[in-house]
Design an enzyme around this catalytic site. Structure first.
Site, PDB file in Angstrom:
ATOM      1  N   CYS A  84      -0.210 -36.246  23.463  1.00  0.00           N
ATOM      2  CA  CYS A  84      -0.099 -36.404  22.240  1.00  0.00           C
ATOM      3  C   CYS A  84       0.138 -37.833  22.050  1.00  0.00           C
ATOM      4  O   CYS A  84      -0.658 -38.421  20.794  1.00  0.00           O
ATOM      5  CB  CYS A  84      -1.082 -35.617  21.519  1.00  0.00           C
ATOM      6  SG  CYS A  84      -1.868 -34.502  22.925  1.00  0.00           S
ATOM      7  N   HIS A 335      -9.500 -38.513  19.128  1.00  0.00           N
ATOM      8  CA  HIS A 335      -7.953 -38.013  19.175  1.00  0.00           C
ATOM      9  C   HIS A 335      -8.219 -38.666  20.871  1.00  0.00           C
ATOM     10  O   HIS A 335      -7.593 -37.725  21.935  1.00  0.00           O
ATOM     11  CB  HIS A 335      -7.206 -37.111  18.703  1.00  0.00           C
ATOM     12  CG  HIS A 335      -6.124 -36.761  19.786  1.00  0.00           C
ATOM     13  ND1 HIS A 335      -4.750 -37.949  19.986  1.00  0.00           N
ATOM     14  CD2 HIS A 335      -5.091 -35.309  20.047  1.00  0.00           C
ATOM     15  CE1 HIS A 335      -4.057 -37.297  20.047  1.00  0.00           C
ATOM     16  NE2 HIS A 335      -4.558 -35.908  20.543  1.00  0.00           N
TER      17      HIS A 335
END
Lengths: 387, 387
Positions: A84, A335
């Site tokens: 991420c 995200h």
């Protein structure tokens, strides 16, 4: 030793469920905006670094179509991945290629398309955010579960409450409702967050960021090129810090903070020659609400254990001591893994240029910080910008 | 502007079908050898860059366990991918981080485990080496098929023969039989190569590199650290060139060479201040035999169209004008995608130190070249080393 590196253009696609566009089309939305923002064309770009985790296995080499579609066929020799924190790794890679003198102008493109159903699913890929063989496969630990370990430990040690966790979600939804590029465009109420269904206690649905599609792009340039392109008042990369951590969560000494954040922050503060109190606006990695609270502490915005108090006092709202995630954060802006770190740079660059509109944070020192985590602190980046 | 960067240690695992070891264990074989070669320990490494295409989707984030197992848990913030040129992208990334002054010592680790059956299979991933949506999915083009386009065009335009293609395989198997780390440990006969079964005409089984497991590692250091570590006679990175090309093969002007090679080579020669005739030993990307013949030409070792003649004359054997792939090449040493580019640096570093044993190339100028291609020229890297 290093050359100075500026951010001269930024772009961000709409985040959300993007059934309307291919991976490369979403990326180009961000690239086009960044090129127009910098006032240059593709031919000025000497290096394209694509950040993408590649959760869609059918497009195993995502950088190739992204670069072809964006007009960077000749100059896109590299994809980076740091879970991420992939977007920050792309910015760091582009930064080093300029700081080293290898090129003068580079673009970092972060992109991810996660909402399509593929095998494994995005949720299953998330579970691999720890150690596949032991923690995911043997114990079935999901990604929310990893952060739930941290949340329960933090609550146990410091008295952090479920209500404080929910307050992070309320703040970030508020700002997302003011950000037309955010995945979620609506505010939420504290009681609704607390009543939302449990994903992995104490984390409820509203404590978790969504699965999103999206892209962001940042164009970086050497000082010479900043002059040549007549960029007025560019934003400079003052320092980048990085770290990584054990694959197996069980090998860590405690579960109340991320050592990757602490190490990356110390490195970035040192490189930039600034202290936590100098930071006036921050983007932090709130994949779960507990992650934002731990970030407050690990970045030095408050003492260890006082993150819950910081959000309860409203200090991370605009007007507070240190406004955080005023674009909605991962929690509500969305995200898309590879895009997130670059999207943080997008928001902070616009803040430092006073282009934040009704979400503008009042600035004096013009110092901003982006904090981007991969996995459960498996990767950590802190990037400090200043004008 | 840039700081000088040296290679101070190299390692290479056994290539082949490695059912005996996990991904991280194979990587550590190479890391351990590189550390011992440099005479340093893990604590000196400030940055670990892991190159891995990640063909095994179940380990979606391969750098994390690789770094944990190798003792780089804190300093491994990035994985890179550039298809089959991934190893070179890792070296370039580590190089830039040192040249920029960001760190002084970095390791590039290339690793791939391809022989386990996963979904998609390694062969299916290979087909995605072109453009997924159009060329792979619509037309069912396999990876061998892409290179068969080039082979037929080259034969048609220049009269290159199937026998000349097979001669490349014979040479590379000969040297692999002298390399204990190679996947294949035996010589082959020209007639057997010509009689082997057709994969995609004119490419036969012996024209194709195998699917292999393996790893390689290279430790890079700044000039200051070379002195501090008392490295005698280090190998220097003289220049790195890179390029990329269109995703869709149909968008290219011809099929007799790879523009990514030409562009990357020109960039590397210019950075290094050398010419093709200065190169005394080369590793080139021979995923298929036609790829080695095109590389001879595109790198400037002979004129365009004369690659077939070069191998027929034996000029790329040790003792010839420009010895190529004296470790067996991808064709016979094996091609674990992420490892390949780093393994080229391993071989050339040892050659430049006169550690090639019975495969040692006689050197005068001590200039070596590594050529690493991703996909069908979708990525291209040329790295020039000198002692």
């Amino acid at each position: 030793m290093s050359r100075k590196v500026a951010i001269i253009g930024v772009g961000n696609s709409k985040f959300g469920v993007r059934d309307d566009a291919l991976l490369q089309e979403i990326a180009f939305e961000a690239v086009k905006e960044a090129l127009e923002d910098a006032g240059i064309t593709q031919k000025e770009i000497e290096l394209s670094v694509v950040g993408s985790v590649g959760t869609r296995m059918y497009e195993a080499l995502p950088a190739v179509p992204v670069n072809e579609y964006a007009g960077f066929s000749g100059v896109g020799p590299i994809r980076v991945e740091a879970a991420c924190a992939t977007g920050s790794a792309a910015v760091f890679t582009a930064y080093n290629a300029i700081a080293s003198g290898y090129v003068d102008v580079a673009i970092a493109i972060g992109v991810e398309k996660m909402c399509e159903v593929d095998t494994p699913t995005s949720t299953a890929v998330g579970g691999r955010g720890g150690n596949y063989l032991w923690e995911f496969h043997m114990f079935g630990t999901s990604f929310a579960c990893y952060y739930a370990f941290y949340a329960t430990a933090h609550m146990n040690k410091f008295g952090t409450t479920e209500e404080q966790l929910a307050m992070v979600a309320v703040k970030n939804h508020k700002y997302a409702s003011m950000n037309p590029k955010a995945h979620f465009q609506r505010e939420i109420k504290l009681e609704d967050a607390l009543k939302s269904r449990i994903i992995c206690w104490p984390l409820k649905l509203y404590d978790c960021c969504p699965i999103s599609d999206g892209a962001a792009a940042a164009i970086l340039a050497s000082e010479d090129k900043v002059k040549e392109f007549r960029i007025e008042d560019p934003v400079w990369i003052a320092g980048i810090g990085y770290a990584s951590d054990t694959s197996n969560i069980v090998r860590r000494p405690d579960y109340v903070g991320l050592s990757a954040t602490v190490k990356a922050a110390n490195m970035a503060y040192k490189k930039a020659g600034v202290e936590p109190k100098d930071v006036e606006v921050a983007e932090v990695h709130d994949c779960f609400t507990i992650a934002e609270i731990m970030a407050y502490e690990d970045l030095g915005f408050c003492k260890k254990g006082e993150g819950g108090k910081l959000i309860k006092e409203g200090q991370t709202y605009i007007g507070g001591r240190i406004p955080v995630n005023v674009d909605g954060g991962l929690k509500a802006k969305g995200h898309p893994l590879g895009a997130t770190g670059v999207s943080m740079i997008y928001e902070l660059t616009r803040q430092l240029r006073n282009e934040g509109g009704k979400r503008q944070v009042p600035l004096k020192k013009y110092i901003a910080l982006a904090h981007n985590i991969g996995g459960t602190g498996h990767y950590g980046y802190v990037t400090i910008l200043r004008r």
